[in-house]
Design a protein around this motif. Structure first.
Motif, PDB file in Angstrom:
ATOM      1  N   SER A  58      23.886  11.415  -2.664  1.00  0.00           N
ATOM      2  CA  SER A  58      23.954  12.173  -3.906  1.00  0.00           C
ATOM      3  C   SER A  58      24.775  13.443  -3.745  1.00  0.00           C
ATOM      4  N   MET A  60      23.453  16.094  -2.821  1.00  0.00           N
ATOM      5  CA  MET A  60      22.487  17.169  -3.063  1.00  0.00           C
ATOM      6  C   MET A  60      21.426  17.119  -1.968  1.00  0.00           C
ATOM      7  N   ASP A  62      18.882  18.827  -1.381  1.00  0.00           N
ATOM      8  CA  ASP A  62      17.518  19.130  -1.796  1.00  0.00           C
ATOM      9  C   ASP A  62      17.019  18.201  -2.901  1.00  0.00           C
ATOM     10  N   LEU A  63      17.680  17.097  -3.111  1.00  0.00           N
ATOM     11  CA  LEU A  63      17.330  16.184  -4.205  1.00  0.00           C
ATOM     12  C   LEU A  63      15.874  15.736  -4.126  1.00  0.00           C
ATOM     13  N   ARG A  66      13.562  18.649  -5.134  1.00  0.00           N
ATOM     14  CA  ARG A  66      13.738  19.206  -6.477  1.00  0.00           C
ATOM     15  C   ARG A  66      14.036  18.144  -7.536  1.00  0.00           C
ATOM     16  N   TYR A  67      13.652  16.889  -7.271  1.00  0.00           N
ATOM     17  CA  TYR A  67      14.012  15.822  -8.196  1.00  0.00           C
ATOM     18  C   TYR A  67      13.495  16.071  -9.606  1.00  0.00           C
ATOM     19  N   GLU A  68      12.310  16.704  -9.750  1.00  0.00           N
ATOM     20  CA  GLU A  68      11.775  16.943 -11.088  1.00  0.00           C
ATOM     21  C   GLU A  68      12.689  17.875 -11.880  1.00  0.00           C
ATOM     22  N   GLU A  69      13.225  18.892 -11.214  1.00  0.00           N
ATOM     23  CA  GLU A  69      14.157  19.792 -11.884  1.00  0.00           C
ATOM     24  C   GLU A  69      15.424  19.046 -12.285  1.00  0.00           C
ATOM     25  N   TYR A  70      15.953  18.252 -11.361  1.00  0.00           N
ATOM     26  CA  TYR A  70      17.190  17.520 -11.635  1.00  0.00           C
ATOM     27  C   TYR A  70      17.003  16.484 -12.749  1.00  0.00           C
ATOM     28  N   MET A  71      15.816  15.915 -12.836  1.00  0.00           N
ATOM     29  CA  MET A  71      15.571  14.856 -13.810  1.00  0.00           C
ATOM     30  C   MET A  71      15.078  15.393 -15.152  1.00  0.00           C
ATOM     31  N   HIS A  72      14.812  16.677 -15.248  1.00  0.00           N
ATOM     32  CA  HIS A  72      14.314  17.256 -16.489  1.00  0.00           C
ATOM     33  C   HIS A  72      15.270  16.932 -17.643  1.00  0.00           C
ATOM     34  N   ALA A  86      25.785  20.679 -18.427  1.00  0.00           N
ATOM     35  CA  ALA A  86      26.590  20.469 -17.216  1.00  0.00           C
ATOM     36  C   ALA A  86      27.992  19.970 -17.548  1.00  0.00           C
TER      37      ALA A  86
END
Length: 98
Positions: A58, A60, A62-63, A66-72, A86
């Motif tokens: 990816s 990233m 820290d994926l 921090r997946y919840e932040e990225y998937m928000h 983005a």
């Protein structure tokens, strides 16, 4: 437990050692062979990983954390013609037209 009868040819020295171990443990040679084959096959099956592991990156690091932040908001419908933050140019994000 289902069993299948099979024939295995062993080296004479290995068979002698197997019989000695079986006698010392008060078990049959067949029982030791079944145990050894069971351990071997379990180890081999566990050692194999799916081919898909490691196929993608990816970019990233820290994926996972921090997946919840990225998937928000992922999958939510957006009004037609509006671009996600983005995808907008930096000036558009600040409210300044390009």
């Amino acid at each position: 437990m289902d069993r299948v009868k099979t024939t295995v040819y062993l080296r004479a020295t290995d068979y002698g050692k197997l019989k000695s171990i079986a006698a010392a443990e008060n078990r049959s040679a067949a029982e030791l062979i079944r145990e050894a084959v069971g351990e071997y096959t379990t180890r081999k099956v566990q050692a194999r990983l799916p081919r898909s592991i490691g196929m993608g990156d990816s970019g990233m690091p820290d994926l996972a954390e921090r997946y919840e932040e990225y998937m928000h908001g992922f999958g939510e419908d957006e009004p037609a013609g509006s671009a996600p933050e983005a995808e907008k140019e930096p000036d558009e994000r600040k409210g300044n037209p390009p």
